[in-house]
Motif scaffolding. Sequence first.
Motif, PDB file in Angstrom:
ATOM      1  N   PRO A   1      11.536  60.438  48.646  1.00  0.00           N
ATOM      2  CA  PRO A   1      11.210  60.610  50.065  1.00  0.00           C
ATOM      3  C   PRO A   1      12.133  59.744  50.908  1.00  0.00           C
ATOM      4  N   THR A   2      12.400  60.182  52.124  1.00  0.00           N
ATOM      5  CA  THR A   2      13.252  59.415  53.031  1.00  0.00           C
ATOM      6  C   THR A   2      12.382  58.849  54.144  1.00  0.00           C
ATOM      7  N   LEU A   3      12.343  57.536  54.227  1.00  0.00           N
ATOM      8  CA  LEU A   3      11.423  56.845  55.130  1.00  0.00           C
ATOM      9  C   LEU A   3      12.149  56.229  56.305  1.00  0.00           C
ATOM     10  N   PHE A   4      11.615  56.451  57.498  1.00  0.00           N
ATOM     11  CA  PHE A   4      12.071  55.793  58.721  1.00  0.00           C
ATOM     12  C   PHE A   4      10.871  55.040  59.312  1.00  0.00           C
ATOM     13  N   SER A   5      11.078  53.795  59.740  1.00  0.00           N
ATOM     14  CA  SER A   5       9.960  53.060  60.324  1.00  0.00           C
ATOM     15  C   SER A   5      10.450  52.081  61.388  1.00  0.00           C
ATOM     16  N   ALA A   6       9.534  51.747  62.274  1.00  0.00           N
ATOM     17  CA  ALA A   6       9.805  50.750  63.307  1.00  0.00           C
ATOM     18  C   ALA A   6       8.527  49.959  63.566  1.00  0.00           C
ATOM     19  N   GLU A   7       8.686  48.666  63.786  1.00  0.00           N
ATOM     20  CA  GLU A   7       7.561  47.804  64.145  1.00  0.00           C
ATOM     21  C   GLU A   7       7.840  47.185  65.503  1.00  0.00           C
ATOM     22  N   TYR A   8       6.837  47.172  66.352  1.00  0.00           N
ATOM     23  CA  TYR A   8       7.019  46.592  67.686  1.00  0.00           C
ATOM     24  C   TYR A   8       5.685  46.130  68.250  1.00  0.00           C
ATOM     25  N   GLU A   9       5.783  45.290  69.277  1.00  0.00           N
ATOM     26  CA  GLU A   9       4.604  44.831  70.011  1.00  0.00           C
ATOM     27  C   GLU A   9       4.752  45.222  71.477  1.00  0.00           C
ATOM     28  N   TYR A  10       3.644  45.384  72.150  1.00  0.00           N
ATOM     29  CA  TYR A  10       3.649  45.612  73.587  1.00  0.00           C
ATOM     30  C   TYR A  10       2.268  45.305  74.137  1.00  0.00           C
ATOM     31  N   THR A  11       2.193  45.166  75.460  1.00  0.00           N
ATOM     32  CA  THR A  11       0.930  44.908  76.133  1.00  0.00           C
ATOM     33  C   THR A  11       0.575  46.098  77.007  1.00  0.00           C
ATOM     34  N   SER A  12      -0.635  46.603  76.828  1.00  0.00           N
ATOM     35  CA  SER A  12      -1.126  47.726  77.615  1.00  0.00           C
ATOM     36  C   SER A  12      -2.302  47.267  78.463  1.00  0.00           C
ATOM     37  N   SER A  13      -2.289  47.628  79.730  1.00  0.00           N
ATOM     38  CA  SER A  13      -3.368  47.254  80.646  1.00  0.00           C
ATOM     39  C   SER A  13      -4.061  48.493  81.181  1.00  0.00           C
ATOM     40  N   ALA A  14      -5.299  48.300  81.595  1.00  0.00           N
ATOM     41  CA  ALA A  14      -6.037  49.367  82.278  1.00  0.00           C
ATOM     42  C   ALA A  14      -5.587  49.435  83.730  1.00  0.00           C
ATOM     43  N   GLU A  15      -5.785  50.601  84.338  1.00  0.00           N
ATOM     44  CA  GLU A  15      -5.477  50.776  85.758  1.00  0.00           C
ATOM     45  C   GLU A  15      -6.576  51.618  86.389  1.00  0.00           C
ATOM     46  N   TRP A  16      -7.059  51.172  87.532  1.00  0.00           N
ATOM     47  CA  TRP A  16      -8.084  51.941  88.242  1.00  0.00           C
ATOM     48  C   TRP A  16      -7.915  51.760  89.741  1.00  0.00           C
ATOM     49  N   HIS A  17      -8.066  52.851  90.478  1.00  0.00           N
ATOM     50  CA  HIS A  17      -7.951  52.842  91.932  1.00  0.00           C
ATOM     51  C   HIS A  17      -9.280  53.333  92.520  1.00  0.00           C
ATOM     52  N   PRO A  18     -10.054  52.443  93.128  1.00  0.00           N
ATOM     53  CA  PRO A  18     -11.322  52.858  93.755  1.00  0.00           C
ATOM     54  C   PRO A  18     -11.071  53.551  95.094  1.00  0.00           C
ATOM     55  N   LEU A  19     -10.596  54.773  95.023  1.00  0.00           N
ATOM     56  CA  LEU A  19     -10.124  55.486  96.205  1.00  0.00           C
ATOM     57  C   LEU A  19     -11.259  56.136  96.981  1.00  0.00           C
ATOM     58  N   LYS A  20     -11.061  56.214  98.273  1.00  0.00           N
ATOM     59  CA  LYS A  20     -11.938  56.956  99.167  1.00  0.00           C
ATOM     60  C   LYS A  20     -11.085  57.956  99.949  1.00  0.00           C
ATOM     61  N   PRO A  21     -11.671  59.072 100.390  1.00  0.00           N
ATOM     62  CA  PRO A  21     -10.880  60.082 101.107  1.00  0.00           C
ATOM     63  C   PRO A  21     -10.108  59.513 102.288  1.00  0.00           C
ATOM     64  N   GLU A  22     -10.704  58.553 102.976  1.00  0.00           N
ATOM     65  CA  GLU A  22     -10.034  57.988 104.153  1.00  0.00           C
ATOM     66  C   GLU A  22      -8.868  57.070 103.788  1.00  0.00           C
ATOM     67  N   ASP A  23      -8.732  56.712 102.502  1.00  0.00           N
ATOM     68  CA  ASP A  23      -7.607  55.880 102.064  1.00  0.00           C
ATOM     69  C   ASP A  23      -6.304  56.674 101.950  1.00  0.00           C
ATOM     70  N   ILE A  24      -6.408  58.001 101.927  1.00  0.00           N
ATOM     71  CA  ILE A  24      -5.251  58.845 101.642  1.00  0.00           C
ATOM     72  C   ILE A  24      -4.568  59.273 102.938  1.00  0.00           C
ATOM     73  N   LEU A  25      -3.290  58.955 103.046  1.00  0.00           N
ATOM     74  CA  LEU A  25      -2.515  59.304 104.230  1.00  0.00           C
ATOM     75  C   LEU A  25      -1.946  60.717 104.094  1.00  0.00           C
ATOM     76  N   PRO A  26      -1.567  61.348 105.193  1.00  0.00           N
ATOM     77  CA  PRO A  26      -0.911  62.671 105.117  1.00  0.00           C
ATOM     78  C   PRO A  26       0.420  62.559 104.376  1.00  0.00           C
ATOM     79  N   TYR A  27       0.763  63.581 103.629  1.00  0.00           N
ATOM     80  CA  TYR A  27       2.017  63.570 102.874  1.00  0.00           C
ATOM     81  C   TYR A  27       3.215  63.729 103.792  1.00  0.00           C
ATOM     82  N   ASN A  28       4.278  63.024 103.451  1.00  0.00           N
ATOM     83  CA  ASN A  28       5.587  63.304 104.029  1.00  0.00           C
ATOM     84  C   ASN A  28       6.241  64.339 103.116  1.00  0.00           C
ATOM     85  N   LYS A  29       6.217  65.581 103.528  1.00  0.00           N
ATOM     86  CA  LYS A  29       6.628  66.679 102.660  1.00  0.00           C
ATOM     87  C   LYS A  29       8.139  66.799 102.498  1.00  0.00           C
ATOM     88  N   LYS A  30       8.879  65.910 103.141  1.00  0.00           N
ATOM     89  CA  LYS A  30      10.334  65.942 103.031  1.00  0.00           C
ATOM     90  C   LYS A  30      10.857  65.010 101.939  1.00  0.00           C
TER      91      LYS A  30
END
Length: 441
Positions: free
Chosen positions: A210-239
């Motif tokens: 068999p031909t084996l390829f492997s890699a070992e690495y570390e990283y940090t993963s965080s959670a993300e959350w945005h407590p959004l309300k409808p009034e927080d959203i601005l109109p899009y700049n469509k350009k």
Amino acid sequence: MGIKYWLGLCGLFVFTGCATRISQKGDFEQEKMSRIRLDFTKTKEQVTDYIRKYIPDVTKEQLLQWENEKSLECITIDGQKMYFYNAAPNLFRINKEAAEIKLAKDGVVLDGKDLVNLTHVPQVVNEVKSSQKNIVHPVRMRVKYTLTVKPGVVPEGEIIRCWLPFPRTDQSRQTDVKLLATSEKKYTIAPAKYKHSTLYMEKKQEKEKPTLFSAEYEYTSSAEWHPLKPEDILPYNKKTAIYREYTSERNSHILFTPRIKALAKQLVGDEQNPLLKVKRIYEWINQIPWASAREYSTLDNIPEYVLENKHGDCGQVSLLFITLARYCGIPARFQSGFMMHPGGKNMHDWAEVYFEGPGWVPVDQSFGIFPSNNDDEKYFFMSGIDSYRMIVNDEYSCDLFPKKRFPRSETVDFQRGEVEWRGGNLYFNKWNWNLEIEYLK
């Protein structure tokens, strides 16, 4: 090739944009037929035997009804009806009555990610509220990823080219990526501008090994959350470039078909607020049952496949969500890699939407409505994501680095890896992959 399509969308692929180009339709047709055969391997007897575990007196008429309503996926190959290899388990996910029968016998079974998130999601919500930061709760992980080509697949002495998944280094919630070791001394990590993050190596095939390829690495993963309300959203700049690019169609899985247009109008109606549009689409898609998926490379248009067959896995419902959002004027894009929950590691896809003001916000469509009476927790995955992720891709169907010479095994996503030699691509049945995770304090 003797294949008559019974269910699903099984047309030809012509990729455009940053997707791998296949110049002639016929180049991929024979390969595609081979892949379909590998997905549809169960006979009627095998499927019936599984179903009888829960429905002992199942009839031919019931089987035919489930096939016609697309709860039991099958096609006819060379005159014989063949079933998707997970068709029988999927029946008890897709069909409501069958699901209730299985639930009554087996009870509620939570997988690893569900068990982790029961406590993790409320914790993230509280951390965001107390810290006033959107990115919280970092988790450090050490990963070993291994891809093993089976003996005898490639002739002795030939060079095998391999692309392994590697955590992206351009993400705000994924930081401190550190490569620890590789199986080969020479390797190439794709520049961040490439949408698929890869670690590339080459190796000579040894005799009967068999031909084996492997890699070992570390990283940090965080959670993300945005407590959004409808009034927080601005109109899009469509350009802006973001708005123009991410509200556009893209071959071959983000297309504004008549069915997509009609469904989007039905779901959104006269609503103008982008957040409330997203909520309506999100809630509707949450009703689509999860089912394990056939290979994406065998499907012409994944959102249309979901609508036609009334089920989908994480990537399929994410692409449906993205397509509906874009048609409704909300910038949305594809993101994928792995979910890394203790006891629940697996490949996984999700989405991001862009709101004027907050910017890009993660949306995990397949995680759906969280089981809570608290609205912040209930709709957590509509504007958030947990800490247990590995982000590999910021788009779908783009070039690998260095560029692959033959069509990919996975023509849409990139997670398990890709392998080829000068004689052609090595499909998934020619090799195995393994992901090991250590959670660091």
